[in-house]
Scaffold this motif. Structure first.
Motif, short mmCIF file in Angstrom:
data_model
loop_
_atom_site.label_atom_id
_atom_site.label_comp_id
_atom_site.label_asym_id
_atom_site.label_seq_id
_atom_site.Cartn_x
_atom_site.Cartn_y
_atom_site.Cartn_z
N ALA A 117 0.82 -1.21 0.00
CA ALA A 117 0.00 0.00 0.00
C ALA A 117 0.86 1.26 0.00
CB ALA A 117 -0.90 0.00 1.22
N CYS A 118 0.26 2.38 -0.45
CA CYS A 118 0.94 3.67 -0.34
C CYS A 118 1.08 4.01 1.15
CB CYS A 118 0.11 4.80 -0.96
SG CYS A 118 -0.48 4.52 -2.62
N CYS A 146 -2.04 4.65 3.84
CA CYS A 146 -3.20 4.10 3.12
C CYS A 146 -4.37 3.79 4.06
CB CYS A 146 -2.80 2.83 2.38
SG CYS A 146 -4.21 2.00 1.64
N PRO A 147 -5.53 4.37 3.80
CA PRO A 147 -6.68 4.13 4.68
C PRO A 147 -7.25 2.72 4.53
CG PRO A 147 -7.35 5.39 2.75
CD PRO A 147 -5.86 5.26 2.66
N CYS A 180 -7.51 -1.28 -5.15
CA CYS A 180 -6.21 -1.19 -4.48
C CYS A 180 -5.93 -2.44 -3.66
CB CYS A 180 -6.17 0.04 -3.59
SG CYS A 180 -5.92 1.54 -4.53
N ASN A 211 -12.98 5.56 -0.87
CA ASN A 211 -11.99 6.63 -0.96
C ASN A 211 -12.37 7.63 -2.05
OD1 ASN A 211 -11.27 5.16 -3.19
ND2 ASN A 211 -9.38 4.34 -2.30
N MET A 240 -9.12 4.94 -7.24
CA MET A 240 -7.73 5.27 -6.89
C MET A 240 -6.73 4.33 -7.55
SD MET A 240 -7.99 7.96 -5.27
CE MET A 240 -9.11 8.93 -4.27
N ASP A 283 -7.88 9.38 1.28
CA ASP A 283 -6.80 8.75 0.54
C ASP A 283 -5.74 9.79 0.17
OD1 ASP A 283 -5.33 7.92 -1.80
OD2 ASP A 283 -6.75 6.26 -1.95
N PRO A 284 -4.56 9.72 0.82
CA PRO A 284 -3.54 10.75 0.59
C PRO A 284 -3.17 10.88 -0.88
CG PRO A 284 -2.69 8.98 2.01
CD PRO A 284 -4.13 8.68 1.75
N TYR A 285 -3.21 9.75 -1.58
CA TYR A 285 -2.79 9.73 -2.98
C TYR A 285 -3.76 10.48 -3.89
CZ TYR A 285 -2.42 7.63 -7.61
OH TYR A 285 -2.37 7.43 -8.97
S1 SF4 Z 1 -4.25 4.78 -3.72
FE1 SF4 Z 1 -5.16 5.11 -1.73
S2 SF4 Z 1 -6.27 3.26 -1.24
FE2 SF4 Z 1 -4.90 2.81 -2.93
S3 SF4 Z 1 -3.08 1.96 -1.93
FE3 SF4 Z 1 -2.71 4.16 -2.22
S4 SF4 Z 1 -3.44 5.12 -0.36
FE4 SF4 Z 1 -4.24 3.05 -0.37
#
Ligand code: SF4
Lengths: 301, 396
Positions: free
Chosen positions: A20-21, A24-25, A49, A128, A132, A207-209
């Motif tokens: 995960a990033c 990541c929630p 994800c 999210n 994503m 979601d930070p991304y």
């Molecule tokens: S995009 Fe968002 S939900 Fe997907 S892995 Fe990255 S942080 Fe998690």
């Protein structure tokens, strides 16, 4: 359920080293949910994800049985599983794990079908608010004004009211949760699991991304979403709507934190015009009027 | 074993019941609806011990059936036409998961324009998916192949799903005499399902997750090899079926021949009109034309060896297709052409969308082919030859 943070870390069935990033929630939610569910569950993970977070096969960081499956197939595959376990005389809960795209858009028909049949499954939507995994594109659950690669000028429509739509299916249990309130989330999952029939839990996953904020702020945004009343914490249990304690202040417009506080922390709302903020506030007001009337028994679904 | 006068759909439903299927995901579509109605009826009467998941689409029907199979029980579904195409994504997912599932396809044309009648194009478009694909020519065979399919798919040398095709309306709705085995006979032939990989809380495995390209490619190869290896399994199980259940059946080979050994010319067919072809051959033989039939029963696996053995000494071969790969030709014609590169082969496409082609039309075509080699690729029975296509190109 009374679990401290340390218990969750120890009992959690998510192994370390996920793909995960940072911040990541979904990762956090998976840890909480798998802990709350205990042993007698199997997961059906639809495209998203979480199909990637588990890492490259044959290894997996999910320390419980998982069936990965195509986008629209989750609820129906879970239905078949529930029936198979029934035939085998085993008490196992199939748990569908899907993002908001899988839930609000491509998988909606099969979600609605499984709810209508009151299948003995638990459906968790990790919301999210965009696709994503493919690059943050707009879904039916993306809120008004949010900038995504497919809505660069900001989304023109409101978020689909999934919790209300699911309540309208008259299933035994529907709840919302936020990654900012882990205990509330885990309690709701534990309750949902024990229902003999269909239950639905939608978890807001900042979601930070895709929302463009610092990865250390996931939980903080999860809290702010609730405090500003952007995201309601509710529970619909056997026909009765309850407002969770964290959201009770939203029933009165004067005790809500301004939505702007929630929006200003996110890149996807950078330079959003005042009219859009106003429109979003109106939408939130209306949502709470509806919840209040439902809660007070003035209207019913 | 007892005999009953029943439709193809009823025969299949009985086969499913006798196979002790535990879960079926169902969605109605003409012409297979009667199968799922029958199963529902059996369940309501307490004759069928299975869970029926009445889902909201064919995509879900395949997904529910898949979910059940993954959880360790014998699972079945049926579909046709648009429904088959709608579940296409899940069909691939099931084969990619090496999951034993059996499905009936009551073959039917695919729109647009709407057409509910028979053709094989729906069935034939799935031949790259990894499923084993058998095609019946009688209601009896539809039932027999269904029962065998469970045993074949659950064999550890195979572990691939199987679809059994049956001509919509022609077989699905026509009543004929069918020999129905007893439950004891089927139980003896088909033991309860054993599966080495089952999704279970006791065993935290992840199925269908992301793999490296090289592993993915290995999986693909394993499906290819399982298809090829399944030939032997099908023959073995077919022989056992002949011995234990249907002594009148002929299942020890994948495909069937009729008056082929001494024939100069061969025709190739699949499905219900093979019986019309056999009658045509009988009459043509009386007229002195030495013609024989090769009937494709298994499209996948493709019995290349047997086809070569039986057809490579013929002067020429005429292939009848009830399906079309647009811009190329009939599916069977294309397969035969690549299997027998040294023999003159012609293909005829007919019977699409329910156009009726019977013994007399077959006779006419075979004769023309044998005598002059002059057959058109698209054949219309004489009474409809003058029908003009009213399509947009004709609008001035
Ligand atoms: S995009 Fe968002 S939900 Fe997907 S892995 Fe990255 S942080 Fe998690």
């Amino acid at each position: 359920m009374s679990l401290g943070t340390r218990d969750i870390l120890n009992k959690g069935r998510l192994l370390s080293g996920t793909s995960a990033c940072p911040g990541c929630p979904e990762n956090i939610t998976m840890r909480l949910v798998s802990t709350a569910l205990g042993k007698d569950a199997v997961f059906i993970v639809v495209a998203g994800c979480s199909s990637i977070i588990q890492g490259i096969g044959p290894n997996s960081v999910y320390n419980y049985p998982v069936l990965n499956i195509a986008f629209a197939a989750g609820p129906s595959a879970a239905s078949g599983m529930a029936r198979a376990f029934k035939m085998r005389g085993k008490k196992v809960k199939p748990v569908v794990w899907a993002g908001d795209g899988g839930t609000a858009d491509i998988g909606f028909a099969s979600l609605s079908g499984a709810a209508e049949r009151n299948e003995n499954i638990l459906y968790i939507c990790v919301d999210n608010e965009a696709y994503m995994n493919t690059g943050g594109h707009r879904s039916g659950s993306t809120p008004l004004g949010a900038k995504t690669p497919t809505t660069p000028a900001g989304k023109k429509e409101n978020k689909k009211d999934l919790p209300l739509i699911m309540i309208a299916h008259h299933v035994p249990y529907v709840a919302t949760a936020s990654v900012g309130y882990p205990h509330d989330l885990m309690n709701k999952i534990a309750k949902a699991k024990d229902k003999d029939g269909f239950s639905y839990v939608q978890v807001l996953c900042p979601d930070p991304y895709g929302w463009l904020f610092d990865p250390s702020k996931t939980a903080e945004l999860g809290k702010l979403a609730v405090q500003t009343c952007y995201w309601p914490l509710i529970e619909y249990n056997e026909g009765k709507l309850e407002i969770s304690p964290e959201s009770l202040h939203c029933l009165d417009i004067r005790t809500r934190k301004p939505v702007k506080e929630f929006l200003k922390m996110q890149g996807r709302y950078r330079n959003v015009p005042d009219e859009t903020v106003k429109e979003l506030e109106d939408y939130i007001d209306k949502m709470w009027i509806r919840f209040k009337e439902l809660y007070e028994g003035k209207i019913s679904i | 074993m007892m005999s009953k006068v029943i439709t193809g759909n009823e025969a299949v439903a009985l086969g499913v019941k006798l196979s002790r299927v535990k879960v079926t995901g169902i969605y109605p579509i003409t012409p297979q609806t009667y199968i799922i109605e029958e199963l529902s009826e059996m369940k309501a009467k307490g004759e069928l011990e299975a869970e029926i998941v009445r889902v909201e689409s064919e995509h879900s029907a395949m997904a529910a059936t898949f979910g059940a199979a993954v959880s360790g029980v014998r699972a079945y579904t049926a579909t046709a036409s648009q429904g088959l195409l709608y579940m296409h994504e899940m069909i691939w997912w099931v084969a990619g998961s090496r999951m034993p599932i059996v499905m009936t396809v009551g073959t039917r044309a695919v729109g647009a324009p709407w057409n509910i009648w028979n053709e094989h194009t729906d069935f034939m478009t799935e031949r790259d998916s990894g499923w084993l694909m058998a095609f019946a020519s009688t209601p009896q065979e539809a039932m027999d192949l269904t029962i065998q399919a469970f045993k074949i798919t659950e064999d550890e040398r195979v572990f691939l799903p199987m679809m059994v095709g049956m001509d919509g309306f022609i077989l699905s709705h026509t009543k004929t005499r069918v020999y129905v085995p007893s439950q004891e006979e089927v139980d003896e032939f088909l033991p309860l399902r054993k599966q080495p990989y089952v999704l279970d809380p006791e065993d935290p495995v992840s199925m269908g997750n992301l793999f490296q390209p090289i592993d993915y490619m290995k999986f693909r190869e394993s499906i290819h090899l399982a298809q090829i290896n399944s030939k032997r399994v099908i023959e073995e199980i077919g022989k056992e079926y002949e011995k234990k259940i249907n002594v009148l059946g002929n299942y020890s080979s994948l495909n069937e021949s009729y008056k082929l050994d001494d024939a100069d010319y061969a025709i190739v067919t699949m499905g219900a009109w093979s019986l019309d072809a056999m009658q045509a051959i009988d009459e043509l033989r009386n007229e002195g034309l030495k013609v024989g039939l090769y009937r494709i029963r298994y499209v996948r696996p493709w019995d290349e060896e047997d086809i070569r053995k039986k057809l490579s000494n013929k002067d020429k071969v005429l292939v009848f297709d009830r399906s079309i790969s647009f811009g190329r030709g009939g599916h069977l014609y294309l397969e035969l052409k690549s299997t027998l590169p040294d023999i003159p082969i012609k293909g005829v496409i007919s019977g699409l969308g329910g156009v009726s082609v019977g013994k007399d039309e077959m006779k006419f075509l075979i004769k023309k082919f044998a005598e002059s080699n002059q057959v058109n690729e698209w054949f219309y029975p004489s009474e409809v030859e003058k029908v003009e296509l009213r399509d947009p190109r004709h609008i001035k």
